[in-house]
Scaffold this motif. Structure first.
Motif, PDB file in Angstrom:
ATOM      1  N   GLY A 191       0.779  -1.223   0.000  1.00  0.00           N
ATOM      2  CA  GLY A 191       0.000   0.000   0.000  1.00  0.00           C
ATOM      3  C   GLY A 191       0.811   1.274   0.000  1.00  0.00           C
ATOM      4  N   LYS A 192       2.091   1.182  -0.331  1.00  0.00           N
ATOM      5  CA  LYS A 192       2.944   2.364  -0.257  1.00  0.00           C
ATOM      6  C   LYS A 192       2.584   3.421  -1.307  1.00  0.00           C
ATOM      7  CE  LYS A 192       7.312   1.832   0.993  1.00  0.00           C
ATOM      8  NZ  LYS A 192       7.311   2.131   2.432  1.00  0.00           N
ATOM      9  N   LEU A 193       1.926   2.995  -2.384  1.00  0.00           N
ATOM     10  CA  LEU A 193       1.521   3.943  -3.414  1.00  0.00           C
ATOM     11  C   LEU A 193       0.048   4.309  -3.339  1.00  0.00           C
ATOM     12  CD1 LEU A 193       3.450   2.652  -6.557  1.00  0.00           C
ATOM     13  CD2 LEU A 193       4.099   4.421  -4.956  1.00  0.00           C
ATOM     14  N   GLY A 194      -0.720   3.583  -2.530  1.00  0.00           N
ATOM     15  CA  GLY A 194      -2.158   3.801  -2.514  1.00  0.00           C
ATOM     16  C   GLY A 194      -2.790   3.260  -3.782  1.00  0.00           C
ATOM     17  N   ARG A 195      -3.809   3.938  -4.265  1.00  0.00           N
ATOM     18  CA  ARG A 195      -4.453   3.540  -5.518  1.00  0.00           C
ATOM     19  C   ARG A 195      -3.600   4.040  -6.678  1.00  0.00           C
ATOM     20  NH1 ARG A 195      -7.930   6.361  -8.652  1.00  0.00           N
ATOM     21  NH2 ARG A 195      -8.258   7.889  -6.973  1.00  0.00           N
ATOM     22  N   ILE A 196      -3.246   3.123  -7.595  1.00  0.00           N
ATOM     23  CA  ILE A 196      -2.381   3.492  -8.716  1.00  0.00           C
ATOM     24  C   ILE A 196      -3.184   4.299  -9.731  1.00  0.00           C
ATOM     25  CG2 ILE A 196      -0.822   2.659 -10.507  1.00  0.00           C
ATOM     26  CD1 ILE A 196       0.053   1.980  -7.668  1.00  0.00           C
ATOM     27  N   THR A 197      -2.649   5.459 -10.102  1.00  0.00           N
ATOM     28  CA  THR A 197      -3.342   6.325 -11.055  1.00  0.00           C
ATOM     29  C   THR A 197      -2.725   6.275 -12.450  1.00  0.00           C
ATOM     30  OG1 THR A 197      -1.986   8.204 -10.328  1.00  0.00           O
ATOM     31  CG2 THR A 197      -4.122   7.893  -9.240  1.00  0.00           C
ATOM     32  N   SER A 198      -1.390   6.175 -12.520  1.00  0.00           N
ATOM     33  CA  SER A 198      -0.758   6.141 -13.844  1.00  0.00           C
ATOM     34  C   SER A 198       0.596   5.458 -13.781  1.00  0.00           C
ATOM     35  CB  SER A 198      -0.596   7.554 -14.414  1.00  0.00           C
ATOM     36  OG  SER A 198       0.323   8.312 -13.654  1.00  0.00           O
ATOM     37  N   VAL A 199       1.003   4.913 -14.925  1.00  0.00           N
ATOM     38  CA  VAL A 199       2.306   4.260 -15.076  1.00  0.00           C
ATOM     39  C   VAL A 199       2.953   4.816 -16.341  1.00  0.00           C
ATOM     40  CG1 VAL A 199       3.536   2.076 -15.383  1.00  0.00           C
ATOM     41  CG2 VAL A 199       1.448   2.144 -13.991  1.00  0.00           C
ATOM     42  N   ASP A 200       4.217   5.215 -16.231  1.00  0.00           N
ATOM     43  CA  ASP A 200       5.003   5.640 -17.394  1.00  0.00           C
ATOM     44  C   ASP A 200       6.135   4.636 -17.564  1.00  0.00           C
ATOM     45  OD1 ASP A 200       3.564   8.133 -17.713  1.00  0.00           O
ATOM     46  OD2 ASP A 200       4.652   8.846 -15.960  1.00  0.00           O
ATOM     47  N   LEU A 201       6.171   3.957 -18.687  1.00  0.00           N
ATOM     48  CA  LEU A 201       7.205   2.954 -18.941  1.00  0.00           C
ATOM     49  C   LEU A 201       7.784   3.182 -20.330  1.00  0.00           C
ATOM     50  CD1 LEU A 201       8.789   0.415 -18.204  1.00  0.00           C
ATOM     51  CD2 LEU A 201       6.849  -0.961 -18.989  1.00  0.00           C
ATOM     52  N   ASN A 202       9.054   3.534 -20.376  1.00  0.00           N
ATOM     53  CA  ASN A 202       9.755   3.774 -21.640  1.00  0.00           C
ATOM     54  C   ASN A 202      10.884   2.768 -21.768  1.00  0.00           C
ATOM     55  OD1 ASN A 202       9.395   6.902 -20.303  1.00  0.00           O
ATOM     56  ND2 ASN A 202       8.255   6.390 -22.129  1.00  0.00           N
ATOM     57  N   TRP A 203      10.811   1.929 -22.791  1.00  0.00           N
ATOM     58  CA  TRP A 203      11.774   0.839 -22.965  1.00  0.00           C
ATOM     59  C   TRP A 203      12.663   1.133 -24.166  1.00  0.00           C
ATOM     60  CZ3 TRP A 203      10.427  -3.024 -19.313  1.00  0.00           C
ATOM     61  CH2 TRP A 203      11.408  -4.013 -19.149  1.00  0.00           C
ATOM     62  N   TYR A 204      13.956   0.861 -23.991  1.00  0.00           N
ATOM     63  CA  TYR A 204      14.940   1.129 -25.036  1.00  0.00           C
ATOM     64  C   TYR A 204      15.696  -0.152 -25.360  1.00  0.00           C
ATOM     65  CZ  TYR A 204      14.004   5.535 -22.663  1.00  0.00           C
ATOM     66  OH  TYR A 204      13.385   6.584 -22.052  1.00  0.00           O
ATOM     67  N   VAL A 205      15.716  -0.520 -26.627  1.00  0.00           N
ATOM     68  CA  VAL A 205      16.449  -1.694 -27.095  1.00  0.00           C
ATOM     69  C   VAL A 205      17.536  -1.196 -28.043  1.00  0.00           C
ATOM     70  CG1 VAL A 205      16.295  -3.947 -28.211  1.00  0.00           C
ATOM     71  CG2 VAL A 205      14.338  -3.060 -26.911  1.00  0.00           C
ATOM     72  N   ASP A 206      18.800  -1.504 -27.736  1.00  0.00           N
ATOM     73  CA  ASP A 206      19.884  -0.963 -28.565  1.00  0.00           C
ATOM     74  C   ASP A 206      19.962  -1.697 -29.911  1.00  0.00           C
ATOM     75  OD1 ASP A 206      21.184  -3.355 -28.017  1.00  0.00           O
ATOM     76  OD2 ASP A 206      22.777  -2.466 -26.831  1.00  0.00           O
ATOM     77  N   THR A 207      20.747  -1.140 -30.835  1.00  0.00           N
ATOM     78  CA  THR A 207      20.803  -1.728 -32.170  1.00  0.00           C
ATOM     79  C   THR A 207      21.466  -3.103 -32.177  1.00  0.00           C
ATOM     80  OG1 THR A 207      22.842  -0.491 -32.617  1.00  0.00           O
ATOM     81  CG2 THR A 207      20.773   0.468 -33.383  1.00  0.00           C
ATOM     82  N   TYR A 208      22.274  -3.401 -31.170  1.00  0.00           N
ATOM     83  CA  TYR A 208      22.872  -4.738 -31.039  1.00  0.00           C
ATOM     84  C   TYR A 208      21.768  -5.779 -30.863  1.00  0.00           C
ATOM     85  CZ  TYR A 208      25.799  -8.417 -28.853  1.00  0.00           C
ATOM     86  OH  TYR A 208      26.437  -9.584 -28.539  1.00  0.00           O
ATOM     87  N   HIS A 209      20.870  -5.512 -29.921  1.00  0.00           N
ATOM     88  CA  HIS A 209      19.773  -6.430 -29.615  1.00  0.00           C
ATOM     89  C   HIS A 209      18.621  -6.239 -30.592  1.00  0.00           C
ATOM     90  CE1 HIS A 209      16.747  -7.894 -26.291  1.00  0.00           C
ATOM     91  NE2 HIS A 209      16.753  -8.677 -27.355  1.00  0.00           N
ATOM     92  N   GLY A 210      18.262  -4.972 -30.835  1.00  0.00           N
ATOM     93  CA  GLY A 210      17.117  -4.690 -31.691  1.00  0.00           C
ATOM     94  C   GLY A 210      17.271  -5.241 -33.093  1.00  0.00           C
TER      95      GLY A 210
END
Length: 432
Positions: free
Chosen positions: A147-166
């Protein structure tokens, strides 16, 4: 003794499942069959693991015979994504436990078929979402449950895959949507499942934009517009910014990209049948996207803002979770050997709405996917860890929702409109 059949003798199968079953979990577990469309893969498997020399091998059309001959208690599916469905359905029809790599299948319609088949079967489906087991991801789940965040209102998730893996996805079979469902399914289902699990909510609606920017024939780093090239034999590779980023001009013992190195090995000794790991990343046959920006609405009001880029200069992610009682932030820099600049150690920063900031240093464990793979395997082969007081191993329902978001992303990109998850998972909702 629990008996397993391996469907798809891929590199993932060799390292993620076969090796641990033979070396770590052999007490009480046994591999009784392997199945693949390419007999060369059986040879490679036996060369690597002589213990399997006497284990019978089968082709895909011999699945029924394999089940009759060896009577496995479970099948492990690590074949190409578009083949998962048939193995899952055949396994469930025979009331057998099914363990499958993500994505479970490549479309929401096929996910519905799996859910329906599972409801009729004594068997069950487990999807190996190892990102859940990463120590940072488990800690975030625990903080939410506390309960440390209470009710979750929003999530921001930005994922980066480099050209080696991508680039690896654009060199191989993933580059065709019919094989992989596109990267919003093949790759992003990992991330969508993670958020779904953290929130313990169901996705309702998706809106997204996506495009192909770095890869494909119009990529600005394409040295020449010509199809059907391979890195190992390409006549313009010295002019290719991608190839030369990982390779010195002398070539000998200089290749730093595992997929390019795999091609050199492929050319020097017999490789897998009809498989090249070095197809040109600028081919015109590529029909998937390499960039997405996504919004997902959940059934208890949470909004997810997600993006992923497969041609970034480094690999990792940035995450923020906002709630009525506080905020979590964390940044991961993945594969440090490929990052050419200093970067900080990953922590979880907790900002309570009222109070002082906390910086949490998470205890790490060894193994792939940030230490997630070993813990996942323990739950699969030893049973759920009794010390963990929350569910973590994923089933068919989790697989279905992650795939539905992934397909909704692609459909929204093409149709330029929001996509309802219920319209994709057209099934009795009481069962979900």
């Amino acid at each position: 003794m629990k008996k397993y059949a391996i469907c798809g003798v891929s590199n993932r199968a060799l390292t993620m499942f076969i090796k641990p079953l033979l070396r770590q979990f052999s007490h009480g577990n046994k591999i009784v069959a392997v199945l693949d469309r390419d007999p060369r893969r059986f040879e490679v498997c036996r060369e690597e693991y002589p213990e399997l020399v006497e284990v019978p091998a089968y082709l895909p059309d011999q699945f029924d015979q394999m089940m009759k001959d060896t009577r496995p208690d479970a099948i492990i599916i690590a074949s190409r994504d578009d083949t998962h469905l048939n193995y899952i359905l055949q396994g469930l029809e025979k009331d057998t436990e099914v363990i499958t790599e993500k994505p479970m299948v490549t479309s929401a319609a096929d996910a519905v078929k799996v859910l329906q088949a599972e409801s009729r079967s004594k068997g069950k489906v487990t999807v190996t979402f190892n990102y859940r087991y990463n120590p940072y991801h488990r800690k975030i789940k625990e903080m939410i449950l506390q309960g440390k965040l209470g009710r979750i209102t929003s999530v921001d998730l930005n994922w980066y895959v480099d050209t080696y893996h991508g680039a690896s996805y654009f060199k191989r079979w993933h580059r065709l949507r019919r094989n992989s469902g596109g990267l919003s399914i093949h790759k992003s289902t990992h991330h969508f499942d993670l958020v779904n699990w953290w929130l313990d909510q169901k996705p309702l609606e998706v809106f997204a934009y996506g495009d192909l920017h770095y890869y494909g024939p119009n990529g600005e780093h394409n040295p020449e517009k010509e199809d059907h090239r391979f890195c190992g034999t390409c006549h313009v590779r010295e002019n290719c910014e991608y190839y030369m980023r990982w390779t010195a001009r002398s070539y000998q013992n200089s290749i730093r990209d595992d997929h390019l190195r795999a091609d050199e090995m492929h050319l020097s000794k017999p490789g897998y049948t009809d498989y090249r790991p070095d197809a040109c990343i600028f081919d015109s046959e590529i029909d998937i996207e390499d960039t997405y920006a996504v919004t997902v609405k959940y059934d208890r009001g949470t909004l997810l803002s997600y993006s992923i880029n497969f041609s970034a200069p480094y690999e990792g992610y940035r995450l923020a979770i906002n709630g009525t009682k506080g905020r979590i932030e964390t940044t991961e820099y993945h594969e440090p050997s490929r990052i050419p600049f200093p970067f900080p150690e990953q922590t979880i920063d907790y900002y309570p709405l009222f109070g002082s900031k906390e910086i949490i240093h998470v205890v790490r464990n060894e193994g792939g996917h940030g230490g997630g793979d070993p813990l996942l395997l323990e739950d699969i082969f030893l049973g759920n860890d009794p010390r963990r007081n929350y569910p973590i191993l994923a089933g068919a329902e989790a697989g279905a929702y992650s795939i539905a978001i992934g397909e909704a992303v692609w459909r929204s990109c093409k149709e330029n409109k929001p996509i309802r998850i219920d319209d994709l998972l057209d099934i009795n909702k009481e069962k979900l």
